[in-house]
Design a protein around this motif. Structure first.
Motif, PDB file in Angstrom:
ATOM      1  N   ASP A  64      29.239 -11.723  13.470  1.00 20.82           N
ATOM      2  CA  ASP A  64      28.676 -10.386  14.367  1.00 20.82           C
ATOM      3  C   ASP A  64      28.835 -11.276  16.171  1.00 20.82           C
ATOM      4  O   ASP A  64      29.271 -10.860  17.135  1.00 20.82           O
ATOM      5  N   GLU A  65      28.814 -13.052  16.054  1.00 19.25           N
ATOM      6  CA  GLU A  65      28.665 -13.406  17.236  1.00 19.25           C
ATOM      7  C   GLU A  65      30.324 -13.451  18.083  1.00 19.25           C
ATOM      8  O   GLU A  65      30.296 -13.184  19.334  1.00 19.25           O
ATOM      9  N   ALA A  73      27.180 -17.519   8.421  1.00 25.50           N
ATOM     10  CA  ALA A  73      28.723 -16.593   8.809  1.00 25.50           C
ATOM     11  C   ALA A  73      28.172 -15.073   8.975  1.00 25.50           C
ATOM     12  O   ALA A  73      29.170 -15.477   9.777  1.00 25.50           O
ATOM     13  N   HIS A  74      27.442 -14.610   8.099  1.00 24.18           N
ATOM     14  CA  HIS A  74      27.869 -13.267   9.133  1.00 24.18           C
ATOM     15  C   HIS A  74      27.471 -13.412  10.688  1.00 24.18           C
ATOM     16  O   HIS A  74      27.713 -12.416  11.202  1.00 24.18           O
ATOM     17  N   ARG A 125      19.569 -14.917  19.266  1.00 26.95           N
ATOM     18  CA  ARG A 125      19.596 -15.484  19.887  1.00 26.95           C
ATOM     19  C   ARG A 125      18.381 -16.301  20.422  1.00 26.95           C
ATOM     20  O   ARG A 125      18.043 -17.933  20.521  1.00 26.95           O
ATOM     21  N   ASP A 126      17.591 -15.251  20.878  1.00 29.44           N
ATOM     22  CA  ASP A 126      16.203 -15.259  20.895  1.00 29.44           C
ATOM     23  C   ASP A 126      15.588 -16.916  20.270  1.00 29.44           C
ATOM     24  O   ASP A 126      14.715 -17.574  20.396  1.00 29.44           O
ATOM     25  N   LEU A 127      15.820 -16.781  18.819  1.00 29.37           N
ATOM     26  CA  LEU A 127      14.463 -17.590  17.988  1.00 29.37           C
ATOM     27  C   LEU A 127      15.573 -18.617  18.066  1.00 29.37           C
ATOM     28  O   LEU A 127      15.149 -19.963  17.962  1.00 29.37           O
ATOM     29  N   ILE A 128      16.551 -19.042  18.045  1.00 31.48           N
ATOM     30  CA  ILE A 128      17.808 -20.550  18.053  1.00 31.48           C
ATOM     31  C   ILE A 128      17.443 -20.440  20.360  1.00 31.48           C
ATOM     32  O   ILE A 128      17.445 -23.023  19.267  1.00 31.48           O
ATOM     33  N   LYS A 179      23.632  -4.123  16.177  1.00 36.92           N
ATOM     34  CA  LYS A 179      24.773  -5.287  15.987  1.00 36.92           C
ATOM     35  C   LYS A 179      24.492  -5.662  17.822  1.00 36.92           C
ATOM     36  O   LYS A 179      23.719  -6.844  17.148  1.00 36.92           O
ATOM     37  N   ILE A 180      23.929  -5.430  18.484  1.00 39.38           N
ATOM     38  CA  ILE A 180      23.255  -6.357  19.646  1.00 39.38           C
ATOM     39  C   ILE A 180      22.202  -6.414  19.350  1.00 39.38           C
ATOM     40  O   ILE A 180      21.939  -7.579  19.746  1.00 39.38           O
TER      41      ILE A 180
END
Length: 249
Positions: free
Chosen positions: A243-244, A238-239, A216-219, A208-209
């Motif tokens: 998780d975030e 939304a998924h 996050r890297d892609l964003i 999950k992490i």
């Protein structure tokens, strides 16, 4: 300001975090030795920063002593000092082996190195001054300490292989926990136990992490949340948000 230098022989990255209002940081580094020179003193107290989970463990110099930052299962606030902070972040599954201890015993806390491996280790001189000499000294002590640990503890490749299998950045698509257990010939129960020893938490939480970190890297690189979610295997944006929220609140 944050800078890091990869140290391949240690499977780690040497990092320096300087308060945002400090003057510019300059760096010269040998990739294998991590010889560093850092520019002017930092003099402004930083605002608290959010430390997000990444599946890794660090050695960090705090108050002239080396501490172990265990793997974080969720985000936490870090209240830094007015001086640079120097650390050595190890790849997933590495540092617990070097310490010959269970990562689960160190998760979600910061522990003095001496309390874990015994003995007394080198102090970092002039740490309170926060200048270039202090940063370079902290880096050298960390590298020498880690090198000594690496020399006495041969690494088992299985933890690193499992982390790669569960990480979409290394294995696309990432394996599911069930697939990873089958590949490594472990029962689900064995995999949970070993993962807790190697990483500080079970394989599902590690996966999950790692997936959230990949998104996050892609964003950060400019992708939309929807595109990033799809690329790393979330059902939808939304998924990713669920998780975030569970990881950073």
């Amino acid at each position: 300001m944050y800078r890091e230098t990869r140290i391949p022989r240690l499977r780690a990255s040497l990092w320096v975090s300087v308060p945002d209002k400090a003057d510019s940081l300059t760096k010269a580094a040998d990739p294998d030795r991590g010889n560093l020179a850092f520019g002017p003193d930092a003099v402004h107290a930083p605002a608290p920063s959010l430390i997000v989970p990444d599946g890794c463990m660090d050695l960090i110099v705090i108050d002239s002593q080396i501490h172990i930052a265990g793997a974080d299962s969720t985000a936490r606030m870090f209240h830094g000092s007015a001086t640079p902070t120097v650390g050595l972040r190890f790849d997933s599954g590495v540092l617990a082996q070097l310490l010959t201890t269970s990562a689960g015993e160190l998760a979600d806390r910061v522990t003095p190195l001496d309390a874990v491996i015994g003995g007394r280790h080198a102090e970092v001189g002039d740490a309170g001054e926060g200048g270039a000499a202090s940063v370079t000294g902290s880096a050298r002590v960390l590298l020498d300490t880690a090198g000594g640990l690496a020399d006495r503890a041969p690494l088992d490749p299985r933890p690193m292989a499992l982390a790669r299998a569960l990480d979409v950045r290394s294995s696309s698509p990432a394996q599911t926990v069930t697939e990873a257990a089958a590949e490594f010939a472990y029962s689900p129960r064995q995999l949970r136990r070993l993962s807790a020893e190697w990483f500080g938490y079970g394989p599902k939480h590690l996966a999950k992490i790692l997936r959230w970190q990949a998104a996050r890297d892609l964003i950060d690189a400019g992708r939309s949340r929807t595109a990033a979610a799809a690329e790393v295997g979330y059902a939808d944006a939304a998924h990713l948000r669920r998780d975030e929220r569970s990881l950073i609140g």
